[in-house]
Motif scaffolding. Structure first.
Motif, PDB file in Angstrom:
ATOM      1  N   HIS A  13       1.110  -1.125  -0.119  1.00  0.00           N
ATOM      2  CA  HIS A  13       0.027   0.133  -0.049  1.00  0.00           C
ATOM      3  C   HIS A  13       0.659   1.199  -0.253  1.00  0.00           C
ATOM      4  N   ILE A  14       1.724   0.847   0.803  1.00  0.00           N
ATOM      5  CA  ILE A  14       2.975   2.369   1.347  1.00  0.00           C
ATOM      6  C   ILE A  14       3.577   3.022  -0.798  1.00  0.00           C
ATOM      7  N   LEU A  15       3.524   1.441  -1.113  1.00  0.00           N
ATOM      8  CA  LEU A  15       4.538   2.055  -1.988  1.00  0.00           C
ATOM      9  C   LEU A  15       3.883   1.752  -3.096  1.00  0.00           C
ATOM     10  N   HIS A  16       2.852   1.346  -3.458  1.00  0.00           N
ATOM     11  CA  HIS A  16       2.242   1.374  -4.912  1.00  0.00           C
ATOM     12  C   HIS A  16       0.463   2.081  -4.830  1.00  0.00           C
ATOM     13  N   VAL A  17       0.083   2.540  -3.723  1.00  0.00           N
ATOM     14  CA  VAL A  17      -1.196   3.291  -3.569  1.00  0.00           C
ATOM     15  C   VAL A  17      -0.711   4.349  -2.738  1.00  0.00           C
ATOM     16  N   LYS A  18      -0.456   4.575  -1.767  1.00  0.00           N
ATOM     17  CA  LYS A  18      -0.971   5.753  -0.927  1.00  0.00           C
ATOM     18  C   LYS A  18       0.342   6.688  -1.384  1.00  0.00           C
ATOM     19  N   HIS A  19       0.605   8.075  -1.444  1.00  0.00           N
ATOM     20  CA  HIS A  19       1.789   9.005  -1.884  1.00  0.00           C
ATOM     21  C   HIS A  19       2.435   8.974  -0.632  1.00  0.00           C
ATOM     22  N   HIS A  20       3.432   8.836  -1.021  1.00  0.00           N
ATOM     23  CA  HIS A  20       4.410   9.604   0.409  1.00  0.00           C
ATOM     24  C   HIS A  20       6.138  10.066  -0.236  1.00  0.00           C
ATOM     25  N   SER A  21       6.237  10.794   0.479  1.00  0.00           N
ATOM     26  CA  SER A  21       7.294  11.958   0.063  1.00  0.00           C
ATOM     27  C   SER A  21       9.245  10.047   0.095  1.00  0.00           C
ATOM     28  N   ASP A  22       9.929  11.255  -0.637  1.00  0.00           N
ATOM     29  CA  ASP A  22      10.869  10.702  -0.107  1.00  0.00           C
ATOM     30  C   ASP A  22      11.353  10.458   0.372  1.00  0.00           C
ATOM     31  N   LYS A  23      11.568  11.598   1.209  1.00  0.00           N
ATOM     32  CA  LYS A  23      11.919  11.327   3.197  1.00  0.00           C
ATOM     33  C   LYS A  23      11.877   9.974   3.279  1.00  0.00           C
ATOM     34  N   ASP A  24       9.873  10.802   2.892  1.00  0.00           N
ATOM     35  CA  ASP A  24       9.170   8.770   3.873  1.00  0.00           C
ATOM     36  C   ASP A  24      10.188   7.635   3.884  1.00  0.00           C
ATOM     37  N   LEU A  25       9.716   7.851   2.454  1.00  0.00           N
ATOM     38  CA  LEU A  25       9.756   5.972   1.918  1.00  0.00           C
ATOM     39  C   LEU A  25      12.030   6.307   2.323  1.00  0.00           C
ATOM     40  N   ILE A  26      12.267   6.692   2.296  1.00  0.00           N
ATOM     41  CA  ILE A  26      13.564   6.541   2.480  1.00  0.00           C
ATOM     42  C   ILE A  26      13.865   6.332   3.621  1.00  0.00           C
ATOM     43  N   ASP A  40      13.735  -5.466   0.862  1.00  0.00           N
ATOM     44  CA  ASP A  40      12.967  -4.421   1.507  1.00  0.00           C
ATOM     45  C   ASP A  40      12.902  -2.879   1.090  1.00  0.00           C
ATOM     46  N   ALA A  41      13.595  -2.566   1.584  1.00  0.00           N
ATOM     47  CA  ALA A  41      15.044  -1.830   1.126  1.00  0.00           C
ATOM     48  C   ALA A  41      15.156  -0.895   0.169  1.00  0.00           C
ATOM     49  N   ILE A  42      15.806  -2.112  -0.769  1.00  0.00           N
ATOM     50  CA  ILE A  42      15.717  -2.160  -1.849  1.00  0.00           C
ATOM     51  C   ILE A  42      14.527  -1.230  -2.391  1.00  0.00           C
ATOM     52  N   ASP A  43      13.402  -1.703  -2.124  1.00  0.00           N
ATOM     53  CA  ASP A  43      12.511  -1.637  -2.869  1.00  0.00           C
ATOM     54  C   ASP A  43      11.591   0.040  -2.392  1.00  0.00           C
ATOM     55  N   PHE A  44      11.559   0.410  -1.266  1.00  0.00           N
ATOM     56  CA  PHE A  44      11.611   1.701  -1.280  1.00  0.00           C
ATOM     57  C   PHE A  44      12.820   2.417  -1.754  1.00  0.00           C
ATOM     58  N   TYR A  45      14.102   2.344  -1.072  1.00  0.00           N
ATOM     59  CA  TYR A  45      15.293   3.043  -2.613  1.00  0.00           C
ATOM     60  C   TYR A  45      14.693   3.823  -3.816  1.00  0.00           C
ATOM     61  N   GLN A  46      14.532   2.508  -4.021  1.00  0.00           N
ATOM     62  CA  GLN A  46      14.239   2.213  -5.774  1.00  0.00           C
ATOM     63  C   GLN A  46      13.008   3.147  -5.881  1.00  0.00           C
ATOM     64  N   LYS A  47      11.811   3.276  -4.744  1.00  0.00           N
ATOM     65  CA  LYS A  47      11.089   4.642  -5.274  1.00  0.00           C
ATOM     66  C   LYS A  47      11.628   5.227  -5.076  1.00  0.00           C
ATOM     67  N   TYR A  50      17.122   6.842  -4.618  1.00  0.00           N
ATOM     68  CA  TYR A  50      17.600   7.347  -3.548  1.00  0.00           C
ATOM     69  C   TYR A  50      18.910   6.408  -3.712  1.00  0.00           C
ATOM     70  N   VAL A  51      19.594   6.757  -4.976  1.00  0.00           N
ATOM     71  CA  VAL A  51      21.126   6.608  -4.697  1.00  0.00           C
ATOM     72  C   VAL A  51      22.069   5.864  -3.889  1.00  0.00           C
ATOM     73  N   ARG A  52      22.336   7.077  -2.622  1.00  0.00           N
ATOM     74  CA  ARG A  52      23.556   6.459  -1.905  1.00  0.00           C
ATOM     75  C   ARG A  52      22.536   4.912  -1.336  1.00  0.00           C
ATOM     76  N   GLY A  53      21.215   5.068  -0.854  1.00  0.00           N
ATOM     77  CA  GLY A  53      20.995   3.746  -0.734  1.00  0.00           C
ATOM     78  C   GLY A  53      21.463   3.054  -1.093  1.00  0.00           C
ATOM     79  N   LEU A  54      20.834   2.758  -2.434  1.00  0.00           N
ATOM     80  CA  LEU A  54      21.484   1.249  -3.280  1.00  0.00           C
ATOM     81  C   LEU A  54      22.698   1.572  -2.612  1.00  0.00           C
ATOM     82  N   GLU A  55      23.917   2.264  -3.545  1.00  0.00           N
ATOM     83  CA  GLU A  55      25.062   2.103  -3.700  1.00  0.00           C
ATOM     84  C   GLU A  55      25.371   1.793  -2.594  1.00  0.00           C
ATOM     85  N   LYS A  56      24.694   2.104  -0.790  1.00  0.00           N
ATOM     86  CA  LYS A  56      25.281   0.965   0.304  1.00  0.00           C
ATOM     87  C   LYS A  56      25.207  -0.255  -0.019  1.00  0.00           C
TER      88      LYS A  56
END
Length: 73
Positions: A13-26, A40-47, A50-56
């Motif tokens: 729901h968070i990823l696909h229905v309800k809009h969240h700010s990038d800050k919340d997703l991160i 799960d972390a990758i899913d949120f970083y990709q949405k 968030y390149v820094r998180g994905l690179e980490k």
């Protein structure tokens, strides 16, 4: 984020229905990563694009030799 992590349905729901700010997703991504839930972390970083998180995560995968995670990132 000191909240309980969302279950599968809440996560979808968070990823696909309800809009969240990038800050919340991160923040969700960080919380999942802290719990060792890398996919799960990758899913949120990709949405959040968030390149820094994905690179980490990519760096972690390289160190551990986890090809599947590297491909997902």
């Amino acid at each position: 984020m000191s909240k309980k992590l969302p279950n599968y349905q809440e996560k979808q729901h968070i990823l696909h229905v309800k809009h969240h700010s990038d800050k919340d997703l991160i923040a969700y991504g960080d919380a999942f990563l802290d719990e060792g839930k890398i996919s799960d972390a990758i899913d949120f970083y990709q949405k959040a694009n968030y390149v820094r998180g994905l690179e980490k995560i990519k760096g972690m995968a390289e160190l551990s030799g986890d090809v599947m995670v590297m491909q997902q990132v």
